[in-house]
Design an enzyme around this catalytic site. Structure first.
Site, PDB file in Angstrom:
ATOM      1  N   TYR A 261       0.850  -1.188   0.000  1.00  0.00           N
ATOM      2  CA  TYR A 261       0.000   0.000   0.000  1.00  0.00           C
ATOM      3  C   TYR A 261       0.889   1.242   0.000  1.00  0.00           C
ATOM      4  CZ  TYR A 261      -4.486  -2.254   1.331  1.00  0.00           C
ATOM      5  OH  TYR A 261      -5.648  -2.978   1.372  1.00  0.00           O
TER       6      TYR A 261
ATOM      7  N   GLU B  47      -5.463  -0.780   8.572  1.00  0.00           N
ATOM      8  CA  GLU B  47      -5.348  -0.515  10.011  1.00  0.00           C
ATOM      9  C   GLU B  47      -4.413   0.662  10.269  1.00  0.00           C
ATOM     10  OE1 GLU B  47      -7.111  -3.651   8.912  1.00  0.00           O
ATOM     11  OE2 GLU B  47      -4.965  -4.115   8.951  1.00  0.00           O
TER      12      GLU B  47
ATOM     13  N   ASN C  29      -9.926   0.815  -2.874  1.00  0.00           N
ATOM     14  CA  ASN C  29      -9.629  -0.360  -2.052  1.00  0.00           C
ATOM     15  C   ASN C  29     -10.895  -0.833  -1.361  1.00  0.00           C
ATOM     16  OD1 ASN C  29      -7.714  -2.242  -0.803  1.00  0.00           O
ATOM     17  ND2 ASN C  29      -8.228  -1.187   1.097  1.00  0.00           N
ATOM     18  N   GLU C  30     -11.332  -2.037  -1.689  1.00  0.00           N
ATOM     19  CA  GLU C  30     -12.533  -2.621  -1.104  1.00  0.00           C
ATOM     20  C   GLU C  30     -13.686  -1.609  -1.068  1.00  0.00           C
ATOM     21  OE1 GLU C  30     -11.000  -6.315   1.630  1.00  0.00           O
ATOM     22  OE2 GLU C  30     -11.444  -4.444   2.657  1.00  0.00           O
TER      23      GLU C  30
ATOM     24  N   GLU D 229      -5.793 -10.223  -1.170  1.00  0.00           N
ATOM     25  CA  GLU D 229      -5.419 -10.273   0.239  1.00  0.00           C
ATOM     26  C   GLU D 229      -5.809 -11.645   0.773  1.00  0.00           C
ATOM     27  OE1 GLU D 229      -6.862  -7.109   2.683  1.00  0.00           O
ATOM     28  OE2 GLU D 229      -6.082  -5.532   1.376  1.00  0.00           O
TER      29      GLU D 229
ATOM     30  N   TYR E 180       0.922  -9.408  13.013  1.00  0.00           N
ATOM     31  CA  TYR E 180      -0.098 -10.003  12.145  1.00  0.00           C
ATOM     32  C   TYR E 180      -0.040 -11.526  12.101  1.00  0.00           C
ATOM     33  CZ  TYR E 180      -3.799  -9.000   8.763  1.00  0.00           C
ATOM     34  OH  TYR E 180      -5.023  -8.867   8.144  1.00  0.00           O
TER      35      TYR E 180
END
Length: 619
Positions: free
Chosen positions: A53, A99, A157-158, A239, A306
């Site tokens: 990103y 996030e 994005n989404e 993703e 993560y």
């Protein structure tokens, strides 16, 4: 001229089918001196592509600033990807979620409440045009069509998960982004990504753009859903969620390596391409973490480990090994030799997310923080500018503070007795005559605090704990949300100003030059006693370039710096109990640890340990 195309069945690199096996590696969550190491370990695991990103607000912290240096040197990062023989996928948003603070959208963008959030609105699109003009030329120079590594660029994005605008208006917005992208010389394929859900895939893309999906399990089923919306061309999970992020106050999330590997095997066996989210998570350094709010505000933790194949400190985990074995069934993977990268890989075997072997070679250290400036005395020196006078409750956006801390001041009367707010975004330490009397907290919906029955100076130290990065609350203002009332009146008269907490170490050193600031020496090696809120400083020697994990048992909440670099937030609420200190920040002698503690600590001592403690899990 090299080419990369979306063919009727496959991605095609120079006319030959290519199964993209990518991993997410965010340059902005990794120290630049460690980029090459992380990229190399991606290749050794069998990846052929790196995805990242690009957070708009990271490069443009203010409207008249665009920074592409140091930690923000995307060009250098992409060049390192190319040097390792890998390709790249770039996802510049303008909204990224991730996030990250505000999902990457700058707070200053919404100082004008008329600016449209993620929609076809002139002021929003004009700002994006400026952003793309500053960013995308360096991406264009590094496209595969010009001999560089960049294969594809994402649009939005989404988007299918956001808003309720009619489909024609949504498509008008996406087409405007396509035009703004192409204007900057991007000629490689563009694509969108949405969750593997029929409604979201229908709402989030364009007929003329390639669609990809996001999911973390049931790969065959999810690819079938994507195929319903993508009749031809390669199927790709943009993703593949092989872990999850952590929020303050919740457990540390893990995903079993065996289940991840089985789902990845199904995906690759079906001929799908993949981007592992995340291959390497890294760290939300500084004040960059975002937040979610679905009725309860939950800020994101500093660690972005993560539970990824590569742990926060770059250590390969059991998940790394399991995924490498899966990839090897479908594509060639490099041999592991005796070089530094493969040596680390050869030692992989820790449980996923455990961080075992992290920081090997770094000694266990204890540091006495024997110099202090109490919080009430530190605040004036941290002011970014003189206090401004307001006749109505300001937000921190009114102070042109887009991230961090602000101070609000007023006078209270003996009959005020209680302070109540409509809302605080996100947390405020309440002081009367420099004495803490309570906390206002958005996460626990605590919007009232008792006041002493006397006149005095009321100070609120307000903390922005991260702008919401997902959902309808994107773009909301921060700070105190009025009206502010007491038992008998509304308070409209305020003085307020932003703080420059990023300069705290330098300001602390200056303050300590004044007499009477040093805490008593620790006798006979004993542990320093309890301390209150304030700025603290200690020094330590160590191994030059060694990774460390800072442990702050007994401390409550605040910020930590090593050698002037803001590591991020700590909080006894957990789950994370350590902060990662990248080796490039550490020198052999004279290292400085600074803490801004908002409440107090059981003892004025911190420690450095060799392994992370990311907290309790669901298992």
């Amino acid at each position: 001229m090299p080419t990369f195309d979306i063919g009727p069945e496959d991605f095609e690199l120079d006319g030959r089918p290519m199964q993209v096996v990518s991993g997410a590696l965010h340059y902005f969550r990794v120290h630049p001196d460690q980029w090459a190491d992380r990229i190399r370990k991606a290749r050794l695991m069998g990846l052929n592509t790196i995805e990242t990103y690009v957070p708009w607000n990271f490069h443009a912290p203010d409207p008249n600033v665009f920074d592409l240096t140091g930690r923000r040197d995307l060009a250098r990062f992409l060049d390192l990807v190319a040097a390792e023989g890998l390709y790249a996928i770039v996802r510049p948003g303008p909204y990224i979620c991730a996030e990250w603070d505000g999902g990457g959208l700058p707070g200053w963008l919404f100082a004008d409440p008329e600016v449209g959030v993620r929609r076809h609105e002139p002021r929003f699109l004009a700002a994006i045009g400026t952003y793309f003009a500053n960013l995308l030329p360096l991406v264009a120079e590094r496209q595969v069509t010009r001999g560089g590594p960049v294969l594809m660029v994402q649009v939005e994005n989404e988007y299918g998960a956001y808003g309720d605008d009619p489909l024609p208006e949504r498509q008008q917005y996406l087409r405007a982004l396509v035009d703004l992208t192409r204007e900057q010389g991007i000629d490689v394929p563009l694509f969108t990504c949405d969750q593997a859900d029929d409604e979201m895939l229908a709402r989030g893309g364009l007929p003329e753009l390639h669609k990809t999906a996001t999911f973390g399990s049931r790969s065959t089923e999810r690819l079938e859903i994507l195929r319903r919306h993508q009749a031809t061309g390669p199927l790709m999970c943009m993703e593949f969620w092989n872990g999850w992020f952590d929020s303050w106050g919740l457990e540390h999330h893990i995903a079993p390596a065996e289940a991840n590997a089985a789902d990845l095997d199904d995906l690759l066996a079906a001929g799908g391409s993949v981007n592992l989210y995340m291959f390497h998570g890294g760290t939300n350094f500084g004040l960059t973490s975002g937040a979610n709010d679905k009725g309860i505000y939950r800020p994101i933790a500093t660690s972005y480990d993560y539970d990824a194949p590569l742990a926060e400190d770059g250590t390969p985990t059991a998940k790394y090994r399991a995924m490498r074995e899966v990839i090897a069934r479908h594509l060639p993977v490099p041999e592991l030799d005796g070089s530094a990268g493969s040596g680390a890989v050869a030692g992989a075997g820790a449980e996923a997310g455990s961080g075992a072997e992290a920081g090997a070679g770094a000694p266990v250290l204890e540091v006495d923080l024997t110099a202090q400036v109490p919080l009430a005395h530190a605040l004036p020196s941290l002011l970014r500018e003189d206090l401004q006078v307001f006749t109505a409750t300001p937000t921190t956006d009114d102070l042109r503070l887009w991230s961090g801390f602000a101070v609000y001041r007023t006078r209270i009367r003996p009959d005020d007795l209680v302070l109540t707010l409509s809302e605080v975004r996100d947390r405020a330490v309440v002081l009367v005559d420099d004495e803490q009397v309570g906390v206002l907290d958005r996460g626990s919906h605590t919007f009232a605090v008792a006041l002493p029955a006397r006149a005095g100076d009321l100070t609120l130290l307000v903390e922005d704990q991260g702008r919401v990065n997902y959902g309808k609350r994107i773009g909301e203002p921060k700070g105190l949300i009025g009206p502010v009332r007491t038992a008998v009146r509304t308070i409209d008269d305020w003085e307020a100003a932003a703080l420059r907490v990023e300069d705290a170490p330098e300001l602390l050193r200056a303050a300590l030059d004044a007499p009477g600031r040093a805490l008593p020496s620790v006798p006979d090696g004993g542990v320093p006693g309890p301390v209150g809120a304030g700025l603290f400083r200690g020094t330590f020697d160590s191994v030059d370039g060694a990774d460390h994990f800072l442990r702050l048992d007994g401390w409550t909440k605040g910020l930590a710096w090593v050698n002037g670099e803001l590591l991020g937030r700590y909080w006894s609420l957990g789950p994370t109990h350590t902060l990662y200190v990248p080796g490039p920040l550490v020198r052999e002698s004279g290292n400085e640890l600074v803490l801004l503690e908002l409440h107090g600590a059981a003892a004025g001592r911190a420690s450095f340990v060799t392994r992370p403690d990311l907290g309790i899990t669901e298992q």
